[in-house]
Scaffold this active site. Sequence first.
Site, PDB file in Angstrom:
ATOM      1  N   VAL A 143      37.989  46.123  33.640  1.00 42.05           N
ATOM      2  CA  VAL A 143      38.081  45.395  32.437  1.00 42.05           C
ATOM      3  C   VAL A 143      37.216  44.410  32.336  1.00 42.05           C
ATOM      4  O   VAL A 143      37.124  43.478  33.300  1.00 42.05           O
ATOM      5  CB  VAL A 143      39.610  44.786  32.111  1.00 42.05           C
ATOM      6  CG1 VAL A 143      39.549  44.100  30.690  1.00 42.05           C
ATOM      7  CG2 VAL A 143      40.718  46.274  32.087  1.00 42.05           C
ATOM      8  N   GLY A 183      35.806  44.387  40.941  1.00 46.25           N
ATOM      9  CA  GLY A 183      37.216  43.966  41.105  1.00 46.25           C
ATOM     10  C   GLY A 183      38.224  43.381  40.341  1.00 46.25           C
ATOM     11  O   GLY A 183      39.032  42.650  40.572  1.00 46.25           O
ATOM     12  N   HIS A 184      37.615  43.594  38.888  1.00 48.24           N
ATOM     13  CA  HIS A 184      38.368  43.111  37.769  1.00 48.24           C
ATOM     14  C   HIS A 184      38.723  44.439  37.016  1.00 48.24           C
ATOM     15  O   HIS A 184      37.816  44.671  35.957  1.00 48.24           O
ATOM     16  CB  HIS A 184      37.821  42.350  37.215  1.00 48.24           C
ATOM     17  CG  HIS A 184      38.575  41.380  36.035  1.00 48.24           C
ATOM     18  ND1 HIS A 184      38.727  41.744  34.626  1.00 48.24           N
ATOM     19  CD2 HIS A 184      39.305  40.311  36.237  1.00 48.24           C
ATOM     20  CE1 HIS A 184      39.555  40.817  34.108  1.00 48.24           C
ATOM     21  NE2 HIS A 184      39.907  40.158  34.983  1.00 48.24           N
ATOM     22  N   PHE A 185      39.695  45.175  36.998  1.00 49.97           N
ATOM     23  CA  PHE A 185      40.769  45.294  38.028  1.00 49.97           C
ATOM     24  C   PHE A 185      40.630  46.612  38.886  1.00 49.97           C
ATOM     25  O   PHE A 185      39.903  47.447  38.414  1.00 49.97           O
ATOM     26  CB  PHE A 185      41.878  45.309  37.274  1.00 49.97           C
ATOM     27  CG  PHE A 185      42.280  44.205  36.213  1.00 49.97           C
ATOM     28  CD1 PHE A 185      43.151  43.183  37.425  1.00 49.97           C
ATOM     29  CD2 PHE A 185      42.218  43.972  35.029  1.00 49.97           C
ATOM     30  CE1 PHE A 185      43.459  42.172  36.789  1.00 49.97           C
ATOM     31  CE2 PHE A 185      42.785  42.874  34.763  1.00 49.97           C
ATOM     32  CZ  PHE A 185      43.248  41.879  35.340  1.00 49.97           C
TER      33      PHE A 185
END
Length: 145
Positions: free
Chosen positions: A52, A45-47
């Site tokens: 990242v 979920g990042h990103f």
Amino acid sequence: MKITDILAQLPYTKPFLFVDELLHVDENSVTGTYTYSEDLDFYKGHFKDNPVTPGVILTETMAQIGMVCLGIYLLGDTFNKDTVIAFASSDVHFLKAVYPNEKVTVTSQKTFFRFGKLKCDVVMTNEAGQEVCKGVLAGMITNKL
């Protein structure tokens, strides 16, 4: 104290262990590495579609290698199951992104260790030797109440 003893005493396990190896440790400094595997959960979920490594994870990696490993070494035989190394403060500057499957090296220099407070200048570099982030980390070493 041997490097293997320090690693065995770290108070973390996967998925929150961000130390693969220690390359050097003495009374003033420590150097270690970690590789961020692409299957780590936070990448989902990042990103979205462009994973990242979050800055908080980079900071945690610097703290585990640069402060906790050094703190265990400094305490030597007095470090035990009742010892707590608590994060107190950070001033970290992020310079480059870290992506899945990147290996980083953390180098920490002790600036202060007195009355249970440990303060360090810490730098993280990527495999190309470029600084990824750097800053000052501090923690408190105490016993469980």
